[in-house]
Design a protein around this motif. Sequence first.
Motif, PDB file in Angstrom:
ATOM      1  N   LEU A  18       8.688  -5.186  17.796  1.00 51.73           N
ATOM      2  CA  LEU A  18       7.666  -5.862  18.201  1.00 51.73           C
ATOM      3  C   LEU A  18       6.524  -5.111  17.816  1.00 51.73           C
ATOM      4  O   LEU A  18       5.327  -5.625  17.561  1.00 51.73           O
ATOM      5  N   GLY A  19       6.423  -3.695  17.601  1.00 51.23           N
ATOM      6  CA  GLY A  19       5.046  -2.842  17.291  1.00 51.23           C
ATOM      7  C   GLY A  19       4.373  -2.581  18.346  1.00 51.23           C
ATOM      8  O   GLY A  19       3.292  -2.441  18.221  1.00 51.23           O
ATOM      9  N   ILE A  20       5.176  -2.694  19.642  1.00 52.42           N
ATOM     10  CA  ILE A  20       4.450  -2.799  20.886  1.00 52.42           C
ATOM     11  C   ILE A  20       5.159  -1.524  21.759  1.00 52.42           C
ATOM     12  O   ILE A  20       6.354  -1.305  21.964  1.00 52.42           O
ATOM     13  N   LYS A  21       4.456  -0.413  22.094  1.00 55.23           N
ATOM     14  CA  LYS A  21       4.967   0.801  22.630  1.00 55.23           C
ATOM     15  C   LYS A  21       4.810   0.772  24.110  1.00 55.23           C
ATOM     16  O   LYS A  21       5.771   1.373  24.753  1.00 55.23           O
ATOM     17  N   SER A  22       3.904   0.689  24.700  1.00 58.38           N
ATOM     18  CA  SER A  22       3.410   0.913  26.211  1.00 58.38           C
ATOM     19  C   SER A  22       4.215  -0.115  26.980  1.00 58.38           C
ATOM     20  O   SER A  22       4.154  -1.142  26.538  1.00 58.38           O
ATOM     21  N   SER A  72       2.941  -1.717  29.600  1.00 59.64           N
ATOM     22  CA  SER A  72       2.033  -2.816  29.834  1.00 59.64           C
ATOM     23  C   SER A  72       1.847  -3.747  28.669  1.00 59.64           C
ATOM     24  O   SER A  72       1.672  -5.048  28.718  1.00 59.64           O
ATOM     25  N   GLY A  73       1.980  -3.098  27.303  1.00 57.58           N
ATOM     26  CA  GLY A  73       1.657  -4.095  26.141  1.00 57.58           C
ATOM     27  C   GLY A  73       3.387  -4.654  26.113  1.00 57.58           C
ATOM     28  O   GLY A  73       3.062  -6.104  25.971  1.00 57.58           O
ATOM     29  N   VAL A  91       2.828  -7.804  28.630  1.00 59.80           N
ATOM     30  CA  VAL A  91       2.074  -8.726  27.948  1.00 59.80           C
ATOM     31  C   VAL A  91       2.846  -9.757  27.296  1.00 59.80           C
ATOM     32  O   VAL A  91       2.841 -10.960  27.257  1.00 59.80           O
ATOM     33  N   TYR A  92       3.530  -8.919  26.221  1.00 58.42           N
ATOM     34  CA  TYR A  92       4.321  -9.807  25.419  1.00 58.42           C
ATOM     35  C   TYR A  92       5.392 -10.783  26.348  1.00 58.42           C
ATOM     36  O   TYR A  92       5.801 -11.727  25.910  1.00 58.42           O
TER      37      TYR A  92
END
Lengths: 236, 197
Positions: B173-177, B179-180, B183-184
Amino acid sequence: MKMADVIQMNYMLIPVIHRFGIELGFGDKTVDQVCEENEVDLNFFLQLVNAYHDQDYFPKEELQSIPVREIIAYLKMTHASYLNNTVTEIEQKIKSLELEGSEDKKYIALIRNFFEGYKSELTEHIMREEDVVFPYVLAVDEIIKSEQITDQNKKVFESFSIEEYEEEHDDVEEKLMDLRTIMIKYVAPPANTNLYHSIIQDLFRLEEDLNYHSRIEDKVLIPKIVLMEKSIKNLF
Amino acid sequence: MPRISILIAESTCLIRKGLGSVIQKLGNVEILQPVSNKVELCDIVNRLKPDVLIANTNMLDSGCEDLKKPFIAANKMSLVLISEDKSIEGKYNADALIHYKDNQSKILEIIEEIVNQKAEKKRINKSNETLSSREQNILKHIALGLTNKEIADQLFISIHTVVTHRKNITQKLGIKSVSGLTVYAILNNLINMDEVK
Protein backbone atom coordinates in the motif's frame (compact mmCIF):
# COMPACT_ATOMS: atom_id res chain seq x y z
CA MET A 1 27.84 35.81 -4.76
CA LYS A 2 24.69 37.82 -5.05
CA MET A 3 21.88 36.95 -2.68
CA ALA A 4 19.42 37.07 -5.57
CA ASP A 5 21.36 34.33 -7.39
CA VAL A 6 21.24 32.10 -4.32
CA ILE A 7 17.46 32.36 -4.26
CA GLN A 8 17.16 31.80 -8.01
CA MET A 9 19.08 28.57 -7.54
CA ASN A 10 16.74 27.20 -4.92
CA TYR A 11 13.37 28.74 -4.21
CA MET A 12 13.00 26.59 -1.09
CA LEU A 13 15.41 29.05 0.51
CA ILE A 14 12.83 31.86 0.44
CA PRO A 15 11.22 30.83 3.74
CA VAL A 16 14.71 30.20 5.14
CA ILE A 17 15.97 33.72 4.62
CA HIS A 18 12.63 35.01 5.79
CA ARG A 19 13.21 33.26 9.11
CA PHE A 20 16.42 35.24 9.40
CA GLY A 21 14.45 38.41 8.97
CA ILE A 22 15.85 38.98 5.49
CA GLU A 23 13.20 40.30 3.11
CA LEU A 24 13.21 39.97 -0.65
CA GLY A 25 14.06 43.01 -2.79
CA PHE A 26 17.81 43.01 -2.08
CA GLY A 27 18.69 44.07 -5.63
CA ASP A 28 22.31 43.29 -6.51
CA LYS A 29 23.63 43.08 -2.97
CA THR A 30 25.95 40.20 -2.17
CA VAL A 31 25.22 37.58 0.47
CA ASP A 32 27.85 39.22 2.64
CA GLN A 33 26.23 42.65 2.42
CA VAL A 34 22.72 41.38 3.05
CA CYS A 35 23.84 39.40 6.08
CA GLU A 36 25.67 42.37 7.49
CA GLU A 37 22.67 44.65 7.08
CA ASN A 38 20.41 42.18 8.82
CA GLU A 39 22.95 41.30 11.50
CA VAL A 40 23.03 37.68 10.49
CA ASP A 41 26.14 35.61 11.19
CA LEU A 42 27.59 35.10 7.72
CA ASN A 43 29.34 31.85 8.50
CA PHE A 44 26.21 30.32 9.97
CA PHE A 45 24.12 31.55 7.08
CA LEU A 46 26.47 29.90 4.60
CA GLN A 47 26.54 26.61 6.49
CA LEU A 48 22.80 26.65 6.67
CA VAL A 49 22.24 27.40 3.02
CA ASN A 50 24.78 24.76 2.01
CA ALA A 51 23.22 22.13 4.24
CA TYR A 52 19.82 23.02 2.82
CA HIS A 53 20.97 22.97 -0.71
CA ASP A 54 23.25 19.96 -0.77
CA GLN A 55 22.13 16.77 0.91
CA ASP A 56 25.67 15.48 1.31
CA TYR A 57 27.17 18.69 2.54
CA PHE A 58 28.92 18.23 5.82
CA PRO A 59 30.69 21.16 7.48
CA LYS A 60 33.74 20.18 9.50
CA GLU A 61 36.14 22.89 10.63
CA GLU A 62 33.50 25.56 10.21
CA LEU A 63 31.41 23.87 12.88
CA GLN A 64 33.48 25.23 15.73
CA SER A 65 32.83 28.81 14.88
CA ILE A 66 29.05 28.75 14.57
CA PRO A 67 27.45 30.20 17.69
CA VAL A 68 25.10 27.65 19.25
CA ARG A 69 22.69 30.38 20.24
CA GLU A 70 22.24 31.32 16.60
CA ILE A 71 21.44 27.77 15.59
CA ILE A 72 18.92 27.34 18.37
CA ALA A 73 17.29 30.68 17.63
CA TYR A 74 17.00 29.71 13.99
CA LEU A 75 15.55 26.26 14.72
CA LYS A 76 13.00 27.81 17.07
CA MET A 77 11.98 30.24 14.39
CA THR A 78 11.54 27.39 11.94
CA HIS A 79 9.41 25.47 14.42
CA ALA A 80 7.19 28.47 14.94
CA SER A 81 6.79 29.00 11.22
CA TYR A 82 5.75 25.37 10.74
CA LEU A 83 3.15 25.45 13.46
CA ASN A 84 1.84 28.95 12.89
CA ASN A 85 1.95 29.12 9.10
CA THR A 86 2.53 26.04 7.01
CA VAL A 87 0.62 23.47 9.01
CA THR A 88 -2.21 25.84 9.84
CA GLU A 89 -2.58 26.82 6.20
CA ILE A 90 -2.87 23.21 5.08
CA GLU A 91 -5.37 22.57 7.83
CA GLN A 92 -7.43 25.56 6.67
CA LYS A 93 -7.43 24.30 3.10
CA ILE A 94 -8.61 20.85 4.17
CA LYS A 95 -11.35 22.43 6.26
CA SER A 96 -12.63 24.59 3.44
CA LEU A 97 -12.61 21.56 1.18
CA GLU A 98 -14.70 19.78 3.75
CA LEU A 99 -17.19 22.64 3.88
CA GLU A 100 -17.64 22.58 0.11
CA GLY A 101 -18.05 18.85 -0.30
CA SER A 102 -21.31 17.01 -0.41
CA GLU A 103 -20.94 13.31 -1.05
CA ASP A 104 -17.17 13.35 -0.53
CA LYS A 105 -17.56 14.91 2.87
CA LYS A 106 -16.94 11.68 4.69
CA TYR A 107 -13.57 11.16 3.02
CA ILE A 108 -12.41 14.69 3.53
CA ALA A 109 -13.29 14.37 7.21
CA LEU A 110 -11.05 11.31 7.33
CA ILE A 111 -8.22 13.28 5.77
CA ARG A 112 -8.77 16.14 8.18
CA ASN A 113 -8.71 13.81 11.17
CA PHE A 114 -5.56 12.23 9.89
CA PHE A 115 -3.87 15.56 9.37
CA GLU A 116 -4.88 16.71 12.83
CA GLY A 117 -3.30 13.55 14.21
CA TYR A 118 -0.14 14.42 12.35
CA LYS A 119 -0.24 17.97 13.61
CA SER A 120 -0.38 16.94 17.22
CA GLU A 121 2.47 14.49 16.67
CA LEU A 122 4.57 17.23 15.11
CA THR A 123 3.69 19.63 17.89
CA GLU A 124 4.68 17.09 20.47
CA HIS A 125 7.97 16.47 18.72
CA ILE A 126 8.70 20.18 18.54
CA MET A 127 7.77 20.72 22.18
CA ARG A 128 10.10 17.96 23.23
CA GLU A 129 12.92 19.67 21.36
CA GLU A 130 12.18 23.05 22.80
CA ASP A 131 11.60 21.85 26.36
CA VAL A 132 14.35 19.28 26.69
CA VAL A 133 16.86 19.31 23.87
CA PHE A 134 17.41 23.02 23.34
CA PRO A 135 17.82 23.90 27.04
CA TYR A 136 20.34 21.08 27.25
CA VAL A 137 22.24 22.41 24.24
CA LEU A 138 22.30 25.92 25.68
CA ALA A 139 23.55 24.59 29.00
CA VAL A 140 26.38 22.76 27.25
CA ASP A 141 27.23 25.94 25.40
CA GLU A 142 27.31 27.92 28.63
CA ILE A 143 29.59 25.41 30.32
CA ILE A 144 32.03 25.58 27.43
CA LYS A 145 32.01 29.35 27.36
CA SER A 146 32.34 29.98 31.08
CA GLU A 147 34.57 26.94 31.58
CA GLN A 148 32.79 26.12 34.77
CA ILE A 149 29.72 24.15 35.76
CA THR A 150 27.04 25.75 37.86
CA ASP A 151 24.85 23.42 39.90
CA GLN A 152 21.93 24.06 37.64
CA ASN A 153 23.86 23.35 34.45
CA LYS A 154 25.35 20.28 36.01
CA LYS A 155 21.88 18.94 36.60
CA VAL A 156 20.82 19.60 33.03
CA PHE A 157 24.05 18.17 31.65
CA GLU A 158 23.70 14.94 33.54
CA SER A 159 20.02 14.50 32.78
CA PHE A 160 20.40 14.13 29.06
CA SER A 161 22.87 13.50 26.26
CA ILE A 162 22.75 14.38 22.62
CA GLU A 163 23.14 10.72 21.81
CA GLU A 164 19.72 10.16 23.31
CA TYR A 165 18.34 12.80 21.03
CA GLU A 166 20.04 11.29 18.02
CA GLU A 167 18.36 7.99 18.76
CA GLU A 168 14.92 9.35 19.39
CA HIS A 169 15.07 11.74 16.47
CA ASP A 170 12.41 9.66 14.85
CA ASP A 171 10.69 10.08 11.62
CA VAL A 172 7.92 12.63 12.04
CA GLU A 173 7.57 12.65 8.30
CA GLU A 174 6.14 9.13 8.16
CA LYS A 175 2.55 10.21 8.65
CA LEU A 176 2.97 13.05 6.22
CA MET A 177 4.14 10.62 3.56
CA ASP A 178 1.22 8.31 4.31
CA LEU A 179 -1.21 11.16 3.90
CA ARG A 180 -0.02 12.13 0.48
CA THR A 181 0.10 8.48 -0.60
CA ILE A 182 -3.52 8.09 0.49
CA MET A 183 -4.55 11.28 -1.29
CA ILE A 184 -2.75 10.31 -4.47
CA LYS A 185 -3.48 6.60 -4.61
CA TYR A 186 -6.66 5.86 -2.76
CA VAL A 187 -9.05 8.79 -2.79
CA ALA A 188 -11.05 9.97 -5.78
CA PRO A 189 -10.62 13.74 -5.75
CA PRO A 190 -13.60 15.88 -4.71
CA ALA A 191 -15.30 18.38 -7.01
CA ASN A 192 -12.83 21.15 -6.21
CA THR A 193 -9.81 19.45 -7.74
CA ASN A 194 -7.75 22.64 -7.73
CA LEU A 195 -7.88 22.94 -3.99
CA TYR A 196 -7.28 19.23 -3.56
CA HIS A 197 -4.18 19.38 -5.77
CA SER A 198 -2.85 22.41 -4.00
CA ILE A 199 -3.13 20.57 -0.67
CA ILE A 200 -1.07 17.70 -2.08
CA GLN A 201 1.55 20.13 -3.34
CA ASP A 202 1.64 21.82 0.05
CA LEU A 203 2.23 18.44 1.66
CA PHE A 204 5.17 17.78 -0.63
CA ARG A 205 6.68 21.16 0.15
CA LEU A 206 6.21 20.74 3.88
CA GLU A 207 7.85 17.35 3.70
CA GLU A 208 10.80 18.75 1.78
CA ASP A 209 11.17 21.62 4.20
CA LEU A 210 11.05 19.29 7.18
CA ASN A 211 13.76 17.18 5.60
CA TYR A 212 15.96 20.25 5.25
CA HIS A 213 15.20 21.16 8.81
CA SER A 214 16.22 17.78 10.18
CA ARG A 215 19.39 17.92 8.14
CA ILE A 216 20.39 21.08 10.00
CA GLU A 217 19.71 19.32 13.27
CA ASP A 218 21.50 16.13 12.27
CA LYS A 219 24.44 17.60 10.40
CA VAL A 220 25.11 20.90 12.11
CA LEU A 221 23.69 20.85 15.61
CA ILE A 222 24.30 17.25 16.68
CA PRO A 223 27.96 16.97 15.53
CA LYS A 224 28.72 20.29 17.17
CA ILE A 225 27.23 19.23 20.47
CA VAL A 226 28.99 15.87 20.33
CA LEU A 227 32.30 17.74 20.09
CA MET A 228 31.34 20.02 22.95
CA GLU A 229 30.30 17.11 25.15
CA LYS A 230 33.69 15.53 24.60
CA SER A 231 35.59 18.65 25.54
CA ILE A 232 33.46 19.10 28.66
CA LYS A 233 34.31 15.57 29.72
CA ASN A 234 37.96 16.37 29.17
CA LEU A 235 37.73 19.61 31.10
CA PHE A 236 36.30 18.22 34.31
CA MET B 1 -7.31 -8.77 -21.61
CA PRO B 2 -3.81 -9.03 -20.12
CA ARG B 3 -1.21 -10.74 -22.27
CA ILE B 4 -0.10 -14.18 -21.20
CA SER B 5 3.56 -15.08 -21.39
CA ILE B 6 4.50 -18.56 -22.51
CA LEU B 7 7.87 -20.23 -22.16
CA ILE B 8 8.63 -23.29 -24.25
CA ALA B 9 11.26 -25.69 -22.96
CA GLU B 10 12.06 -28.36 -25.46
CA SER B 11 15.38 -29.81 -26.59
CA THR B 12 14.27 -30.88 -30.06
CA CYS B 13 14.64 -27.98 -32.43
CA LEU B 14 11.83 -29.14 -34.69
CA ILE B 15 9.27 -29.38 -31.92
CA ARG B 16 10.42 -26.17 -30.26
CA LYS B 17 10.13 -24.08 -33.39
CA GLY B 18 7.04 -25.87 -34.66
CA LEU B 19 5.15 -25.48 -31.39
CA GLY B 20 6.13 -21.83 -31.22
CA SER B 21 4.74 -21.07 -34.63
CA VAL B 22 1.52 -22.95 -33.89
CA ILE B 23 0.92 -21.11 -30.62
CA GLN B 24 1.70 -17.82 -32.29
CA LYS B 25 -1.69 -18.15 -33.97
CA LEU B 26 -3.37 -17.38 -30.67
CA GLY B 27 -3.70 -13.67 -30.12
CA ASN B 28 -3.02 -12.31 -26.66
CA VAL B 29 0.08 -14.40 -25.98
CA GLU B 30 3.71 -13.48 -25.74
CA ILE B 31 6.10 -16.28 -26.58
CA LEU B 32 9.33 -15.89 -24.65
CA GLN B 33 12.71 -16.93 -26.01
CA PRO B 34 12.50 -20.73 -25.84
CA VAL B 35 14.84 -22.85 -23.76
CA SER B 36 16.63 -25.82 -25.24
CA ASN B 37 19.05 -26.63 -22.45
CA LYS B 38 17.55 -28.14 -19.33
CA VAL B 39 20.35 -26.90 -17.10
CA GLU B 40 19.35 -23.32 -17.83
CA LEU B 41 15.65 -23.87 -17.44
CA CYS B 42 15.46 -23.26 -13.73
CA ASP B 43 17.27 -19.95 -13.90
CA ILE B 44 15.27 -18.73 -16.82
CA VAL B 45 11.96 -19.60 -15.20
CA ASN B 46 13.02 -17.78 -12.06
CA ARG B 47 14.01 -14.76 -14.03
CA LEU B 48 11.20 -14.50 -16.55
CA LYS B 49 8.37 -15.83 -14.39
CA PRO B 50 6.22 -16.98 -17.31
CA ASP B 51 2.49 -17.48 -16.88
CA VAL B 52 2.61 -20.77 -18.71
CA LEU B 53 5.47 -23.22 -19.02
CA ILE B 54 5.25 -25.70 -21.85
CA ALA B 55 7.93 -28.29 -21.27
CA ASN B 56 8.99 -31.63 -22.51
CA THR B 57 9.11 -34.08 -19.65
CA ASN B 58 12.76 -34.79 -20.39
CA MET B 59 13.48 -31.14 -19.53
CA LEU B 60 12.09 -31.50 -16.03
CA ASP B 61 14.10 -34.37 -14.55
CA SER B 62 17.20 -32.25 -14.40
CA GLY B 63 17.28 -32.34 -10.62
CA CYS B 64 16.09 -28.80 -10.49
CA GLU B 65 13.91 -29.12 -7.43
CA ASP B 66 12.40 -25.73 -8.03
CA LEU B 67 10.54 -26.93 -11.05
CA LYS B 68 8.71 -29.56 -9.09
CA LYS B 69 5.20 -29.04 -7.81
CA PRO B 70 5.77 -26.51 -5.04
CA PHE B 71 7.62 -24.17 -7.30
CA ILE B 72 5.03 -24.33 -10.01
CA ALA B 73 2.25 -23.73 -7.53
CA ALA B 74 4.06 -20.89 -5.79
CA ASN B 75 4.66 -19.05 -9.02
CA LYS B 76 1.05 -19.54 -10.07
CA MET B 77 2.48 -20.95 -13.24
CA SER B 78 0.50 -23.30 -15.41
CA LEU B 79 2.38 -26.33 -16.61
CA VAL B 80 1.76 -27.97 -19.97
CA LEU B 81 3.76 -31.09 -20.70
CA ILE B 82 4.88 -32.35 -24.05
CA SER B 83 5.25 -36.09 -24.13
CA GLU B 84 4.75 -39.32 -25.95
CA ASP B 85 3.63 -40.99 -22.78
CA LYS B 86 0.15 -40.09 -21.54
CA SER B 87 0.66 -41.47 -18.02
CA ILE B 88 3.22 -38.81 -17.17
CA GLU B 89 0.67 -36.13 -16.24
CA GLY B 90 0.07 -37.19 -12.65
CA LYS B 91 3.75 -37.10 -11.80
CA TYR B 92 4.05 -33.38 -12.35
CA ASN B 93 0.52 -32.29 -11.69
CA ALA B 94 0.37 -30.74 -15.13
CA ASP B 95 -2.56 -28.58 -16.16
CA ALA B 96 -2.60 -30.03 -19.63
CA LEU B 97 -0.76 -32.46 -21.85
CA ILE B 98 0.25 -32.13 -25.47
CA HIS B 99 0.86 -35.40 -27.21
CA TYR B 100 3.33 -35.84 -30.03
CA LYS B 101 0.52 -37.01 -32.29
CA ASP B 102 -1.88 -34.12 -31.57
CA ASN B 103 -2.80 -32.10 -34.63
CA GLN B 104 -2.72 -28.32 -34.83
CA SER B 105 -6.31 -27.61 -33.87
CA LYS B 106 -6.06 -29.94 -30.88
CA ILE B 107 -2.90 -28.20 -29.67
CA LEU B 108 -4.45 -24.78 -30.12
CA GLU B 109 -7.55 -25.86 -28.26
CA ILE B 110 -5.48 -27.09 -25.30
CA ILE B 111 -3.29 -24.02 -25.10
CA GLU B 112 -6.17 -21.63 -25.63
CA GLU B 113 -8.05 -23.05 -22.68
CA ILE B 114 -5.04 -22.63 -20.42
CA VAL B 115 -4.40 -19.11 -21.68
CA ASN B 116 -8.02 -18.08 -21.11
CA GLN B 117 -7.98 -19.43 -17.57
CA LYS B 118 -4.78 -17.52 -16.88
CA ALA B 119 -6.07 -14.31 -18.39
CA GLU B 120 -9.21 -14.48 -16.32
CA LYS B 121 -7.24 -15.04 -13.13
CA LYS B 122 -4.91 -12.19 -13.97
CA ARG B 123 -7.81 -9.88 -14.57
CA ILE B 124 -9.38 -10.72 -11.20
CA ASN B 125 -6.05 -10.33 -9.44
CA LYS B 126 -5.53 -6.98 -11.02
CA SER B 127 -8.80 -5.48 -9.84
CA ASN B 128 -7.82 -6.72 -6.42
CA GLU B 129 -4.11 -6.19 -6.98
CA THR B 130 -3.48 -4.83 -3.56
CA LEU B 131 -4.24 -7.20 -0.73
CA SER B 132 -5.00 -10.88 -0.32
CA SER B 133 -8.06 -11.70 1.76
CA ARG B 134 -5.80 -12.78 4.61
CA GLU B 135 -4.00 -9.47 4.47
CA GLN B 136 -7.29 -7.61 4.35
CA ASN B 137 -8.35 -9.42 7.48
CA ILE B 138 -5.11 -8.55 9.25
CA LEU B 139 -5.39 -4.94 8.09
CA LYS B 140 -8.88 -4.79 9.53
CA HIS B 141 -7.55 -5.85 12.91
CA ILE B 142 -4.70 -3.35 12.73
CA ALA B 143 -7.15 -0.59 11.90
CA LEU B 144 -9.27 -1.53 14.88
CA GLY B 145 -6.26 -0.79 17.02
CA LEU B 146 -5.18 -4.28 17.97
CA THR B 147 -1.55 -5.03 18.75
CA ASN B 148 0.41 -7.72 16.94
CA LYS B 149 0.02 -10.02 19.92
CA GLU B 150 -3.74 -9.53 20.06
CA ILE B 151 -4.08 -10.15 16.34
CA ALA B 152 -1.97 -13.30 16.60
CA ASP B 153 -4.14 -14.61 19.45
CA GLN B 154 -7.40 -13.87 17.69
CA LEU B 155 -6.42 -15.42 14.38
CA PHE B 156 -4.50 -18.33 15.91
CA ILE B 157 -1.28 -17.48 14.13
CA SER B 158 2.18 -16.61 15.41
CA ILE B 159 3.28 -13.03 16.05
CA HIS B 160 5.97 -13.61 13.48
CA THR B 161 3.32 -14.29 10.84
CA VAL B 162 1.45 -11.14 11.80
CA VAL B 163 4.63 -9.10 11.47
CA THR B 164 5.31 -10.57 8.03
CA HIS B 165 1.78 -9.77 6.91
CA ARG B 166 2.12 -6.25 8.21
CA LYS B 167 5.34 -5.79 6.33
CA ASN B 168 3.72 -6.99 3.13
CA ILE B 169 0.67 -4.79 3.64
CA THR B 170 2.83 -1.72 4.20
CA GLN B 171 4.90 -2.51 1.16
CA LYS B 172 1.91 -3.09 -1.08
CA LEU B 173 0.00 0.00 0.00
CA GLY B 174 2.89 2.36 0.59
CA ILE B 175 1.38 3.29 3.96
CA LYS B 176 3.40 2.86 7.14
CA SER B 177 1.56 4.38 10.06
CA VAL B 178 -1.33 2.72 11.84
CA SER B 179 -3.52 5.77 11.37
CA GLY B 180 -2.74 5.76 7.66
CA LEU B 181 -3.69 2.09 7.42
CA THR B 182 -6.90 2.86 9.30
CA VAL B 183 -7.84 5.52 6.77
CA TYR B 184 -7.17 3.04 3.97
CA ALA B 185 -9.33 0.43 5.69
CA ILE B 186 -12.23 2.86 6.01
CA LEU B 187 -11.89 4.09 2.43
CA ASN B 188 -12.05 0.50 1.23
CA ASN B 189 -14.94 -0.46 3.49
CA LEU B 190 -12.91 -2.98 5.43
CA ILE B 191 -14.12 -1.34 8.59
CA ASN B 192 -16.78 1.14 9.50
CA MET B 193 -15.92 4.62 10.60
CA ASP B 194 -17.86 4.10 13.84
CA GLU B 195 -15.79 1.07 14.75
CA VAL B 196 -12.64 3.13 15.13
CA LYS B 197 -11.93 4.34 18.58
